[in-house]
Structure formats: structure tokens, C-alpha cells
Design a protein around this motif. Structure first.
Motif, PDB file in Angstrom:
ATOM      1  N   ARG A 221      -8.620  66.862   4.830  1.00 26.70           N
ATOM      2  CA  ARG A 221      -9.668  66.951   5.853  1.00 26.70           C
ATOM      3  C   ARG A 221      -9.885  65.644   6.616  1.00 26.70           C
ATOM      4  NH1 ARG A 221     -14.561  70.075   3.096  1.00 26.70           N
ATOM      5  NH2 ARG A 221     -15.359  68.008   3.503  1.00 26.70           N
ATOM      6  N   LEU A 222      -8.921  64.744   6.546  1.00 25.08           N
ATOM      7  CA  LEU A 222      -8.987  63.476   7.280  1.00 25.08           C
ATOM      8  C   LEU A 222      -7.782  63.352   8.198  1.00 25.08           C
ATOM      9  CD1 LEU A 222      -9.991  61.078   4.370  1.00 25.08           C
ATOM     10  CD2 LEU A 222     -11.486  61.980   6.153  1.00 25.08           C
ATOM     11  N   GLY A 223      -8.011  62.781   9.377  1.00 27.68           N
ATOM     12  CA  GLY A 223      -6.908  62.533  10.284  1.00 27.68           C
ATOM     13  C   GLY A 223      -5.968  61.500   9.702  1.00 27.68           C
ATOM     14  N   THR A 224      -4.681  61.723   9.895  1.00 26.18           N
ATOM     15  CA  THR A 224      -3.688  60.794   9.369  1.00 26.18           C
ATOM     16  C   THR A 224      -2.519  60.685  10.341  1.00 26.18           C
ATOM     17  OG1 THR A 224      -2.280  60.284   7.463  1.00 26.18           O
ATOM     18  CG2 THR A 224      -2.513  62.587   8.032  1.00 26.18           C
ATOM     19  N   VAL A 225      -1.878  59.546  10.362  1.00 26.11           N
ATOM     20  CA  VAL A 225      -0.699  59.352  11.198  1.00 26.11           C
ATOM     21  C   VAL A 225       0.501  59.965  10.488  1.00 26.11           C
ATOM     22  CG1 VAL A 225       0.867  57.651  12.209  1.00 26.11           C
ATOM     23  CG2 VAL A 225      -1.603  57.253  12.263  1.00 26.11           C
ATOM     24  N   ILE A 226       1.129  60.912  11.158  1.00 26.37           N
ATOM     25  CA  ILE A 226       2.335  61.550  10.613  1.00 26.37           C
ATOM     26  C   ILE A 226       3.546  60.682  10.905  1.00 26.37           C
ATOM     27  CG2 ILE A 226       3.868  63.547  10.770  1.00 26.37           C
ATOM     28  CD1 ILE A 226       1.456  65.185  11.674  1.00 26.37           C
ATOM     29  N   SER A 227       3.621  60.196  12.137  1.00 23.47           N
ATOM     30  CA  SER A 227       4.776  59.424  12.565  1.00 23.47           C
ATOM     31  C   SER A 227       4.428  58.660  13.838  1.00 23.47           C
ATOM     32  CB  SER A 227       5.946  60.368  12.823  1.00 23.47           C
ATOM     33  OG  SER A 227       7.115  59.653  13.074  1.00 23.47           O
ATOM     34  N   ALA A 228       5.132  57.578  14.066  1.00 20.72           N
ATOM     35  CA  ALA A 228       4.934  56.797  15.288  1.00 20.72           C
ATOM     36  C   ALA A 228       6.262  56.203  15.713  1.00 20.72           C
ATOM     37  CB  ALA A 228       3.905  55.698  15.063  1.00 20.72           C
ATOM     38  N   GLY A 229       6.496  56.186  17.014  1.00 19.67           N
ATOM     39  CA  GLY A 229       7.732  55.623  17.531  1.00 19.67           C
ATOM     40  C   GLY A 229       7.951  56.041  18.966  1.00 19.67           C
TER      41      GLY A 229
END
Length: 111
Positions: free
Chosen positions: A72-80
Motif C-alpha cells: 500500500r505504499l508507492g515504490t520505484v519499480i525501475s528508473a532509466g
């Protein structure tokens, strides 16, 4: 539309925009918003939260961050960048509806 165009066109301070595509047609997003983002990114930092693939892909985003929800928390899946296959997959899935949806649209439009 006028306020968004003005915000993108003027100033050199960092700018954060949340879903600029809301209530705008895709043609305006592509022809005006995307073009302004491409031009202005060299003069100011612009951060955009969007669900419209035209903005990061055609707007030539330097960094794309895919978010998800975990516990139930926002999270970074991937960045690039869009050059990375993992980022392409997230853009396709999150913004286009999936590679299959993208393929079906291409077949229906004939290009």
C-alpha cells in the motif's frame, strides 16, 4: 491549454507538472506539450507525472521512473532511459496497456 503552454514556455525555474494530459486531446499533447518539453528541457528542469506515453517517449525524457505499489505504499519499480529494455517494457505495460495492446492498435491503424 493556455496556462500549460505559458508555464512551459516561460521561466527557467524547475517545474513540476502532474498529468498535463488531463482534459487535453492527444493531438494537442503531441503537437504542443511534447514539442515544448523537447525545446524547454535544455533551459530548465521539468518533472512530469504522466500516464501518456507521448510525453516521455516523444518528449525525449532524460529519465523515466516507473512507479508501483507495494504494501500500500508507492515504490520505484525501475528508473532509466527509454533506450533500456526494462524501461521500454514498463512504458509499454503502464502507458500503452501492454505490448499486445500496442500491437493491436498498430494493426488496426495499418502502421
Amino acid at each position: 491549454m493556455a496556462i500549460l503552454s505559458l508555464l512551459l514556455s516561460a521561466g527557467d525555474q524547475p517545474l513540476i507538472i502532474d498529468q498535463p494530459e488531463d482534459d487535453l486531446d492527444n493531438r494537442y499533447v503531441y503537437e504542443v506539450v511534447v514539442q515544448l518539453l523537447r525545446q524547454r528541457k535544455f533551459f530548465r528542469q521539468i518533472i512530469v507525472a504522466t500516464h501518456n506515453a507521448n510525453i516521455p517517449v516523444n518528449g525525449d525524457a532524460e529519465l523515466i521512473v516507473a512507479f508501483g505499489v507495494e504494501n500500500r505504499l508507492g515504490t520505484v519499480i525501475s528508473a532509466g532511459s527509454i533506450d533500456q529494455s526494462e524501461i521500454k517494457e514498463h512504458v509499454s505495460t503502464i502507458m500503452e496497456g501492454s505490448a499486445e495492446a500496442f500491437r493491436l492498435r498498430r494493426e488496426r491503424y495499418g502502421y
